[in-house]
Structure formats: structure tokens, C-alpha cells
Scaffold this motif. Sequence first.
Motif, PDB file in Angstrom:
ATOM      1  N   VAL A   1     -27.643   2.765  13.070  1.00  0.00           N
ATOM      2  CA  VAL A   1     -28.445   3.075  14.256  1.00  0.00           C
ATOM      3  C   VAL A   1     -29.302   1.863  14.580  1.00  0.00           C
ATOM      4  O   VAL A   1     -29.630   1.060  13.709  1.00  0.00           O
ATOM      5  CB  VAL A   1     -29.347   4.309  14.049  1.00  0.00           C
ATOM      6  CG1 VAL A   1     -28.521   5.568  13.869  1.00  0.00           C
ATOM      7  CG2 VAL A   1     -30.296   4.107  12.870  1.00  0.00           C
TER       8      VAL A   1
ATOM      9  N   LEU B   1     -32.924   0.551  16.066  1.00  0.00           N
ATOM     10  CA  LEU B   1     -34.306   0.881  16.394  1.00  0.00           C
ATOM     11  C   LEU B   1     -34.769  -0.150  17.421  1.00  0.00           C
ATOM     12  O   LEU B   1     -35.267  -1.223  17.065  1.00  0.00           O
ATOM     13  CB  LEU B   1     -35.201   0.829  15.154  1.00  0.00           C
ATOM     14  CG  LEU B   1     -35.185   2.029  14.198  1.00  0.00           C
ATOM     15  CD1 LEU B   1     -33.802   2.211  13.575  1.00  0.00           C
ATOM     16  CD2 LEU B   1     -36.226   1.859  13.102  1.00  0.00           C
TER      17      LEU B   1
ATOM     18  N   LEU C   1     -35.601   5.936  22.204  1.00  0.00           N
ATOM     19  CA  LEU C   1     -34.925   7.009  21.488  1.00  0.00           C
ATOM     20  C   LEU C   1     -34.039   7.785  22.463  1.00  0.00           C
ATOM     21  O   LEU C   1     -34.148   7.618  23.683  1.00  0.00           O
ATOM     22  CB  LEU C   1     -35.944   7.966  20.849  1.00  0.00           C
ATOM     23  CG  LEU C   1     -36.808   7.413  19.718  1.00  0.00           C
ATOM     24  CD1 LEU C   1     -37.968   8.362  19.436  1.00  0.00           C
ATOM     25  CD2 LEU C   1     -35.978   7.200  18.470  1.00  0.00           C
TER      26      LEU C   1
ATOM     27  N   HIS D   1     -25.802  17.301  14.840  1.00  0.00           N
ATOM     28  CA  HIS D   1     -27.184  17.177  15.307  1.00  0.00           C
ATOM     29  C   HIS D   1     -27.327  17.390  16.821  1.00  0.00           C
ATOM     30  O   HIS D   1     -27.965  16.579  17.522  1.00  0.00           O
ATOM     31  CB  HIS D   1     -27.760  15.815  14.923  1.00  0.00           C
ATOM     32  CG  HIS D   1     -27.548  15.447  13.488  1.00  0.00           C
ATOM     33  ND1 HIS D   1     -28.183  16.103  12.453  1.00  0.00           N
ATOM     34  CD2 HIS D   1     -26.755  14.506  12.907  1.00  0.00           C
ATOM     35  CE1 HIS D   1     -27.800  15.577  11.294  1.00  0.00           C
ATOM     36  NE2 HIS D   1     -26.926  14.608  11.547  1.00  0.00           N
TER      37      HIS D   1
ATOM     38  N   GLN E   1     -30.840  17.035  19.138  1.00  0.00           N
ATOM     39  CA  GLN E   1     -31.905  16.419  18.359  1.00  0.00           C
ATOM     40  C   GLN E   1     -32.277  15.046  18.912  1.00  0.00           C
ATOM     41  O   GLN E   1     -31.505  14.402  19.617  1.00  0.00           O
ATOM     42  CB  GLN E   1     -31.488  16.301  16.891  1.00  0.00           C
ATOM     43  CG  GLN E   1     -31.355  17.629  16.176  1.00  0.00           C
ATOM     44  CD  GLN E   1     -31.067  17.457  14.700  1.00  0.00           C
ATOM     45  OE1 GLN E   1     -31.253  16.379  14.128  1.00  0.00           O
ATOM     46  NE2 GLN E   1     -30.604  18.515  14.066  1.00  0.00           N
TER      47      GLN E   1
ATOM     48  N   ALA F   1     -32.791  11.198  18.423  1.00  0.00           N
ATOM     49  CA  ALA F   1     -32.084  10.260  17.550  1.00  0.00           C
ATOM     50  C   ALA F   1     -32.223   8.835  18.064  1.00  0.00           C
ATOM     51  O   ALA F   1     -32.552   8.602  19.232  1.00  0.00           O
ATOM     52  CB  ALA F   1     -30.603  10.635  17.478  1.00  0.00           C
ATOM     53  N   PHE F   2     -31.950   7.890  17.169  1.00  0.00           N
ATOM     54  CA  PHE F   2     -31.790   6.504  17.582  1.00  0.00           C
ATOM     55  C   PHE F   2     -30.387   6.349  18.170  1.00  0.00           C
ATOM     56  O   PHE F   2     -29.474   7.076  17.779  1.00  0.00           O
ATOM     57  CB  PHE F   2     -31.911   5.562  16.382  1.00  0.00           C
ATOM     58  CG  PHE F   2     -33.191   5.690  15.623  1.00  0.00           C
ATOM     59  CD1 PHE F   2     -34.387   5.246  16.154  1.00  0.00           C
ATOM     60  CD2 PHE F   2     -33.199   6.242  14.352  1.00  0.00           C
ATOM     61  CE1 PHE F   2     -35.570   5.356  15.442  1.00  0.00           C
ATOM     62  CE2 PHE F   2     -34.373   6.356  13.626  1.00  0.00           C
ATOM     63  CZ  PHE F   2     -35.559   5.918  14.183  1.00  0.00           C
TER      64      PHE F   2
ATOM     65  N   THR G   1     -27.374  11.255   5.206  1.00  0.00           N
ATOM     66  CA  THR G   1     -27.584  12.460   5.999  1.00  0.00           C
ATOM     67  C   THR G   1     -26.841  13.643   5.409  1.00  0.00           C
ATOM     68  O   THR G   1     -25.889  13.485   4.634  1.00  0.00           O
ATOM     69  CB  THR G   1     -27.101  12.262   7.449  1.00  0.00           C
ATOM     70  OG1 THR G   1     -25.661  12.181   7.462  1.00  0.00           O
ATOM     71  CG2 THR G   1     -27.679  10.995   8.055  1.00  0.00           C
TER      72      THR G   1
ATOM     73  N   PRO H   1     -30.245   1.582   9.196  1.00  0.00           N
ATOM     74  CA  PRO H   1     -31.108   1.368  10.359  1.00  0.00           C
ATOM     75  C   PRO H   1     -31.266  -0.136  10.626  1.00  0.00           C
ATOM     76  O   PRO H   1     -31.662  -0.889   9.735  1.00  0.00           O
ATOM     77  CB  PRO H   1     -32.441   1.999   9.939  1.00  0.00           C
ATOM     78  CG  PRO H   1     -32.151   2.756   8.665  1.00  0.00           C
ATOM     79  CD  PRO H   1     -30.999   2.052   8.035  1.00  0.00           C
TER      80      PRO H   1
ATOM     81  N   ILE I   1     -39.565  15.046  17.065  1.00  0.00           N
ATOM     82  CA  ILE I   1     -38.834  14.037  16.296  1.00  0.00           C
ATOM     83  C   ILE I   1     -38.864  14.457  14.833  1.00  0.00           C
ATOM     84  O   ILE I   1     -39.930  14.526  14.223  1.00  0.00           O
ATOM     85  CB  ILE I   1     -39.482  12.650  16.478  1.00  0.00           C
ATOM     86  CG1 ILE I   1     -39.589  12.308  17.962  1.00  0.00           C
ATOM     87  CG2 ILE I   1     -38.680  11.581  15.737  1.00  0.00           C
ATOM     88  CD1 ILE I   1     -40.456  11.090  18.254  1.00  0.00           C
TER      89      ILE I   1
ATOM     90  N   THR J   1     -34.194  10.997  11.751  1.00  0.00           N
ATOM     91  CA  THR J   1     -34.926  10.060  12.606  1.00  0.00           C
ATOM     92  C   THR J   1     -36.359   9.885  12.123  1.00  0.00           C
ATOM     93  O   THR J   1     -36.854   8.763  11.989  1.00  0.00           O
ATOM     94  CB  THR J   1     -34.909  10.544  14.068  1.00  0.00           C
ATOM     95  OG1 THR J   1     -33.555  10.689  14.493  1.00  0.00           O
ATOM     96  CG2 THR J   1     -35.620   9.560  14.978  1.00  0.00           C
TER      97      THR J   1
ATOM     98  N   LEU K   1     -38.177   6.558  10.359  1.00  0.00           N
ATOM     99  CA  LEU K   1     -39.448   6.046  10.882  1.00  0.00           C
ATOM    100  C   LEU K   1     -40.518   6.018   9.802  1.00  0.00           C
ATOM    101  O   LEU K   1     -41.319   5.084   9.740  1.00  0.00           O
ATOM    102  CB  LEU K   1     -39.909   6.896  12.069  1.00  0.00           C
ATOM    103  CG  LEU K   1     -39.164   6.673  13.376  1.00  0.00           C
ATOM    104  CD1 LEU K   1     -39.623   7.675  14.427  1.00  0.00           C
ATOM    105  CD2 LEU K   1     -39.356   5.240  13.877  1.00  0.00           C
TER     106      LEU K   1
END
Length: 201
Positions: free
Chosen positions: A44, A46, A59, A69, A72, A74-75, A117, A125, A184, A188, A192
Motif C-alpha cells: 500500500v 501512504l 486515503l 474489507h 472500509q 484503506a490506503f 492481515t 506499507p 479508520i 489501516t 498508522l
Amino acid sequence: MTLGRDLRAKLADAVKAPGSPSSDYDLNRDVNLAPGRVLRPAAVLLPIEIADTGPRLWLTRRSAQLRHHPGQIAFPGGKRDEGDVDLVATALREAEEEIALPRRSVEILGALPCHETVTGFSVTPILGLVTKPFTPRCEFGEVAEVFSVPLHHALDEGRFVIEGRMWKGVRRRYYAVPYGPYYIWGATARILRSLADRVAL
């Protein structure tokens, strides 16, 4: 711009800081994970942009029709394709497809530790600075909305909460960092939180 230079330095230091991989199971130590499990590689992005009001993080809200998901926050990102030379390429390709962020407009600062996950992915990330203005656009069928949040909010440890919900008949705990109408949470929020542990804004 001084703000941009200072932020870039802090984020570059953050990806160099030591740290362990994270997981959707971090707050649920009673889960026994198979040691030989095979995780699918994914990445993903950022994307952080310096705006007039300060740095912001882009996002997405995933389509409610997706298998994994749905709905939801997400990135932008996804699984690695055969044509991707590495996971940075995966993150940049997915961001270009999902939110119309040109890969040439992103300065890659580095990668954070992987995140596992519940859907069986090992997500890397990738931290990037958006160096040119762009017009976000949703990828039809996958992304319902593209929006940004103040980076200071997303990385403020005091805004993170631990909540829980029933999943497969068992109550599972997870991190959340709500912002206005956006809840969030999950992977995700956990990613963060990992970044927040490494950088002070």
C-alpha cells in the motif's frame, strides 16, 4: 518550503527506525497462527501531500461490493502482480489505478515493516511524498471515495483507541483512529500506529 524539508527528514528517519512487523492479531494474543502459513505479498502507498493547511494523508473508502474489507477506509494498494518489479512498483501502480495519482509525482521515502492481515496478505506499507498537485479520481468498482486527513491527526497517538467487535463468533480487538465521518480502523489504523510510533510531528 521549510515545512516540506522538515517533514521529509522526519519521515525519512521514521522508515529507518527499527521495528517489528505488525499484524491484525496484535491485540488478540489468544489466536494461534499456523507457523507454516503462506501469505500473499501486497503493498500500500501512504501518500502524503503538503497542502496550504499542512501535510495531509490521502486515503480511500473501498467499494461495498469488494470481497475483502468492503466499505472500509484503506490506503491505495493491493496484491503484487507478476509485472511488478518490486513492492514499490505495486504500491505506485495501485495508487495510479485507484486514485489517479501519477507515479512520477511521488517521491518514495522507504518502507515500514510488513503487516499481516486476517485475509492472508503480507502488506508492505510504502511511504511517499506527493511532489506535484494532482486531481484524485476513484477507480470505478473498487473505490467509493478518495479523501485526505490531516497528517497530524492520523499520527497523534492520543487519538488512537482500542475497540472490538465480533468476528467469526469471537470478539476481536483492534486499533481505530476516527476522523469526522470516517472510521479508520483495522489494518489501516494499525499501520498508522506503527508510523506514529516512529515519528513525532
